[in-house]
Design a protein around this motif. Structure first.
Motif, PDB file in Angstrom:
ATOM      1  N   VAL A  42       0.831  -1.228  -0.076  1.00 30.83           N
ATOM      2  CA  VAL A  42       0.201  -0.095   0.073  1.00 30.83           C
ATOM      3  C   VAL A  42       0.871   1.208  -0.024  1.00 30.83           C
ATOM      4  CG1 VAL A  42      -0.145   0.126   2.228  1.00 30.83           C
ATOM      5  CG2 VAL A  42      -1.844   1.208   1.005  1.00 30.83           C
ATOM      6  N   ILE A  43       0.545   2.212  -0.745  1.00 32.59           N
ATOM      7  CA  ILE A  43       1.414   3.491  -0.825  1.00 32.59           C
ATOM      8  C   ILE A  43       0.581   4.397  -0.148  1.00 32.59           C
ATOM      9  CG2 ILE A  43       2.026   5.310  -2.412  1.00 32.59           C
ATOM     10  CD1 ILE A  43       2.442   3.056  -4.577  1.00 32.59           C
ATOM     11  N   CYS A  44       1.351   4.975   0.833  1.00 36.49           N
ATOM     12  CA  CYS A  44       0.898   6.487   1.718  1.00 36.49           C
ATOM     13  C   CYS A  44       1.676   7.527   1.388  1.00 36.49           C
ATOM     14  CB  CYS A  44       0.993   5.913   3.028  1.00 36.49           C
ATOM     15  SG  CYS A  44       0.042   4.455   3.710  1.00 36.49           S
ATOM     16  N   LYS A  76      -3.294   2.368  -3.648  1.00 35.42           N
ATOM     17  CA  LYS A  76      -2.897   3.542  -3.281  1.00 35.42           C
ATOM     18  C   LYS A  76      -4.205   4.353  -3.007  1.00 35.42           C
ATOM     19  CE  LYS A  76      -1.606   4.636  -7.899  1.00 35.42           C
ATOM     20  NZ  LYS A  76      -2.772   5.226  -8.433  1.00 35.42           N
ATOM     21  N   MET A 120       3.468   8.872  -6.623  1.00 36.65           N
ATOM     22  CA  MET A 120       2.789   7.651  -6.259  1.00 36.65           C
ATOM     23  C   MET A 120       2.744   6.771  -7.474  1.00 36.65           C
ATOM     24  SD  MET A 120      -0.054   8.578  -3.605  1.00 36.65           S
ATOM     25  CE  MET A 120       0.456   9.404  -2.188  1.00 36.65           C
ATOM     26  N   HIS A 141      -8.662   4.021   3.392  1.00 32.77           N
ATOM     27  CA  HIS A 141      -7.159   3.808   3.624  1.00 32.77           C
ATOM     28  C   HIS A 141      -6.645   2.897   4.522  1.00 32.77           C
ATOM     29  CE1 HIS A 141      -3.434   4.747   1.158  1.00 32.77           C
ATOM     30  NE2 HIS A 141      -2.943   4.952   2.172  1.00 32.77           N
ATOM     31  N   VAL A 181      -0.451  -3.570  -6.127  1.00 36.88           N
ATOM     32  CA  VAL A 181      -0.206  -2.023  -5.568  1.00 36.88           C
ATOM     33  C   VAL A 181      -1.743  -1.356  -4.928  1.00 36.88           C
ATOM     34  CG1 VAL A 181       0.519   0.149  -5.858  1.00 36.88           C
ATOM     35  CG2 VAL A 181       1.815  -1.891  -6.446  1.00 36.88           C
ATOM     36  N   ASP A 213       3.983   3.073  -7.892  1.00 37.74           N
ATOM     37  CA  ASP A 213       3.040   2.134  -8.161  1.00 37.74           C
ATOM     38  C   ASP A 213       3.615   1.370  -9.575  1.00 37.74           C
ATOM     39  OD1 ASP A 213       0.848   0.326  -9.250  1.00 37.74           O
ATOM     40  OD2 ASP A 213      -0.743   2.024  -9.272  1.00 37.74           O
TER      41      ASP A 213
END
Length: 134
Positions: free
Chosen positions: A31-33, A58, A42, A87, A56, A46
């Motif tokens: 997970v992209i934060c 996000k 991002m 999220h 992925v 990804d």
């Protein structure tokens, strides 16, 4: 009459999720934060994570960019709350967190703390911004 417990019944929900992901042979989920001001970064993260063979997830909305779905300030605030909850669910689902950007704001700091409280490894595109770095 109750059924006897099976080994799966003794697992926590998190352990069950990990077991199911392993049984399904799912790739690692990242997970992209980060701040939505880093949406371009991002997208690049990804791409790199996907090429590396990871699933992925996000942020899907940038509330700082104008859009009809959040043009009403009251609706935008309610949406922000729902997106924060969503999220956190992505963080629970993920095997790892990747924090993108060279700045950590309050929301991202809270996401990092939440991920770490769950035992999720946290990586940074800019390790110097890690709030827990010594």
């Amino acid at each position: 009459m109750s059924q006897p417990l099976t080994p799966g019944d003794r697992l926590t929900p998190e352990e069950r999720l990990a077991d199911v992901k392993e049984r399904l042979r799912l790739p690692r989920i990242v997970v992209i934060c980060g701040s939505t001001r880093f949406m371009t970064e991002m997208a690049e993260a990804d791409l790199r994570e996907t090429v590396a063979g990871n699933i992925v997830v996000k942020p899907g909305c940038d509330l700082k960019s104008p859009h009809a779905l959040w043009s009403d300030p009251g609706e935008a605030e309610a949406l922000k709350s729902r997106l924060d909850d969503l999220h956190r669910a992505k963080i629970r689902l993920a095997d790892e967190v990747l924090v993108v950007g060279d700045h950590i704001g309050d929301s991202t700091r809270a996401e990092i703390a939440y991920a770490r409280s769950l035992g999720r490894p946290v990586r940074f595109t800019h390790p110097e911004v890690d709030p827990d770095a010594s």
